[in-house]
Design a protein around this motif. Structure first.
Motif, short mmCIF file in Angstrom:
data_model
loop_
_atom_site.label_atom_id
_atom_site.label_comp_id
_atom_site.label_asym_id
_atom_site.label_seq_id
_atom_site.Cartn_x
_atom_site.Cartn_y
_atom_site.Cartn_z
N ASP A 47 0.81 -1.21 0.00
CA ASP A 47 0.00 0.00 0.00
C ASP A 47 0.85 1.26 0.00
OD1 ASP A 47 -2.77 -1.20 2.05
OD2 ASP A 47 -2.31 -1.48 -0.06
N ILE A 48 2.01 1.26 0.67
CA ILE A 48 2.81 2.48 0.70
C ILE A 48 3.29 2.84 -0.70
CG2 ILE A 48 5.06 1.44 1.27
CD1 ILE A 48 5.49 4.01 3.03
N VAL A 49 3.63 1.84 -1.50
CA VAL A 49 4.04 2.12 -2.87
C VAL A 49 2.85 2.67 -3.65
CG1 VAL A 49 4.86 1.10 -5.04
CG2 VAL A 49 5.91 0.41 -2.88
N GLN A 50 1.73 1.96 -3.58
CA GLN A 50 0.51 2.41 -4.28
C GLN A 50 0.06 3.78 -3.78
OE1 GLN A 50 -1.72 0.85 -6.54
NE2 GLN A 50 -0.47 -0.96 -6.87
N ASN A 83 3.99 9.13 -14.47
CA ASN A 83 3.41 7.91 -15.01
C ASN A 83 3.19 6.97 -13.82
OD1 ASN A 83 3.23 5.18 -15.93
ND2 ASN A 83 4.06 5.81 -17.90
N PHE A 84 1.93 6.82 -13.41
CA PHE A 84 1.59 6.05 -12.22
C PHE A 84 2.13 4.62 -12.30
CE2 PHE A 84 -1.26 3.06 -10.10
CZ PHE A 84 -1.17 3.50 -8.80
N ASP A 85 1.94 3.95 -13.44
CA ASP A 85 2.39 2.57 -13.58
C ASP A 85 3.91 2.47 -13.45
OD1 ASP A 85 -0.20 1.62 -13.91
OD2 ASP A 85 -0.12 1.80 -16.10
N PHE A 86 4.63 3.44 -14.03
CA PHE A 86 6.09 3.47 -13.91
C PHE A 86 6.48 3.60 -12.44
CE2 PHE A 86 10.17 5.58 -13.58
CZ PHE A 86 10.95 4.92 -14.51
N CYS A 87 5.80 4.47 -11.72
CA CYS A 87 6.08 4.70 -10.31
C CYS A 87 5.91 3.41 -9.50
CB CYS A 87 5.16 5.81 -9.78
SG CYS A 87 5.42 6.25 -8.06
N VAL A 88 4.77 2.78 -9.64
CA VAL A 88 4.48 1.55 -8.89
C VAL A 88 5.46 0.44 -9.26
CG1 VAL A 88 2.76 -0.28 -8.52
CG2 VAL A 88 2.04 2.12 -8.55
N LYS A 89 5.69 0.27 -10.55
CA LYS A 89 6.57 -0.81 -11.00
C LYS A 89 8.00 -0.56 -10.52
CE LYS A 89 8.08 -3.23 -15.16
NZ LYS A 89 8.08 -3.24 -16.61
N SER A 90 8.48 0.68 -10.65
CA SER A 90 9.86 0.99 -10.28
C SER A 90 10.09 0.85 -8.78
CB SER A 90 10.23 2.41 -10.70
OG SER A 90 10.14 2.53 -12.09
N LEU A 91 9.29 1.56 -8.00
CA LEU A 91 9.47 1.50 -6.55
C LEU A 91 9.19 0.11 -6.02
CD1 LEU A 91 7.92 4.90 -5.42
CD2 LEU A 91 10.35 4.33 -5.68
N GLY A 92 8.19 -0.56 -6.58
CA GLY A 92 7.84 -1.90 -6.13
C GLY A 92 8.83 -2.97 -6.54
N SER A 93 9.71 -2.65 -7.50
CA SER A 93 10.68 -3.64 -7.97
C SER A 93 11.78 -3.92 -6.94
CB SER A 93 11.32 -3.18 -9.28
OG SER A 93 12.18 -2.07 -9.05
N ASP A 94 11.97 -3.00 -6.03
CA ASP A 94 12.99 -3.19 -4.99
C ASP A 94 12.36 -3.98 -3.84
OD1 ASP A 94 14.61 -2.79 -2.63
OD2 ASP A 94 15.65 -1.22 -3.76
N LYS A 131 13.09 -4.19 -0.89
CA LYS A 131 13.04 -3.40 0.35
C LYS A 131 11.79 -2.53 0.41
CE LYS A 131 16.99 -1.67 -0.57
NZ LYS A 131 18.21 -0.93 -0.75
N SER A 132 11.18 -2.25 -0.74
CA SER A 132 10.00 -1.37 -0.76
C SER A 132 8.85 -1.95 0.06
CB SER A 132 9.55 -1.08 -2.19
OG SER A 132 9.00 -2.24 -2.78
N HIS A 133 8.93 -3.23 0.32
CA HIS A 133 7.87 -3.90 1.08
C HIS A 133 8.12 -3.83 2.59
CE1 HIS A 133 6.43 -5.23 -2.77
NE2 HIS A 133 7.61 -5.72 -3.03
N GLU A 134 9.22 -3.16 2.99
CA GLU A 134 9.57 -3.11 4.41
C GLU A 134 9.89 -1.69 4.89
OE1 GLU A 134 13.05 -5.52 4.39
OE2 GLU A 134 12.00 -7.30 3.70
N VAL A 135 9.68 -0.68 4.07
CA VAL A 135 10.13 0.67 4.41
C VAL A 135 8.96 1.64 4.63
CG1 VAL A 135 12.32 0.43 3.16
CG2 VAL A 135 10.32 1.36 1.98
N ASP A 136 9.32 2.78 5.22
CA ASP A 136 8.37 3.87 5.35
C ASP A 136 8.57 4.82 4.17
OD1 ASP A 136 10.80 5.10 5.92
OD2 ASP A 136 10.28 5.61 7.99
N LEU A 137 7.94 5.98 4.20
CA LEU A 137 8.02 6.92 3.09
C LEU A 137 9.47 7.38 2.85
CD1 LEU A 137 6.52 8.49 0.90
CD2 LEU A 137 6.16 10.31 2.58
N GLU A 138 10.18 7.63 3.92
CA GLU A 138 11.58 8.06 3.78
C GLU A 138 12.41 6.97 3.10
OE1 GLU A 138 15.23 9.34 6.68
OE2 GLU A 138 13.19 9.79 7.34
#
Length: 161
Positions: A11-14, A28-39, A41-48
């Motif tokens: 959800d934080i990525v979305q 580009n929303f899809d680019f944002c989600v795909k890029s940030l979600g590809s890492d 670590k994105s599943h374990e971090v806060d906004l910072e």
């Protein structure tokens, strides 16, 4: 509990990409989600932490584009394209900042903003669609677009922080 934390991380990525897209029509929303979600670590971090991932992706893509331009310049291309690529290399190299990640980690967002804006301006200087001289650099279309998107993501996350 594990399923809940994975859901929150997704959800934080979305949520972040939604928030950025709502305030910045160039994202580009899809680019944002795909890029940030590809890492992973994105599943374990806060906004910072998500911002740091964006900075790392921007830095890697920016450096990769410089290397890509250097490789293109070694090929036998038409003189106008070589000239345009050479100009782009000069512009990109002058904007490269090796310690962007360190600056972000030190929460020196003002400085990060300055360098990311320089990177964004470098992309614009080499964008065939916004070129004032009409020099078209087709091999850089995708890397330029990616860098521009990463710049938007990083700048907008820092604005939220």
């Amino acid at each position: 509990m594990i399923l809940h934390s994975v859901r929150s991380a997704n959800d934080i990525v979305q949520d972040t990409c939604n928030k950025i897209a709502a305030s910045d029509p160039e994202l580009n929303f899809d680019f944002c989600v795909k890029s940030l979600g590809s890492d992973p670590k994105s599943h374990e971090v806060d906004l910072e932490g998500l911002g740091l991932i964006g900075v790392e992706l921007l830095q890697a893509n920016f450096t990769g584009t410089i290397e890509y331009i250097k490789q293109l310049l070694k090929k036998k291309l038409e003189p106008p394209l070589l000239k345009a690529l050479s100009h782009c290399l000069d512009v990109y190299t002058s904007a490269e900042r090796k310690d962007l990640i360190s600056l972000y980690q030190a929460k020196r967002y003002g400085e990060v903003n300055i360098y990311v804006t320089k990177m964004m301006n470098s992309e614009e200087a080499c964008d065939p669609q916004s070129s004032e001289k009409g020099s078209i650099v087709p091999p850089l279309t995708k890397p330029n677009a990616d860098i521009y998107q990463f710049c938007i993501i990083v700048l907008d996350i820092m604005n939220i922080l």
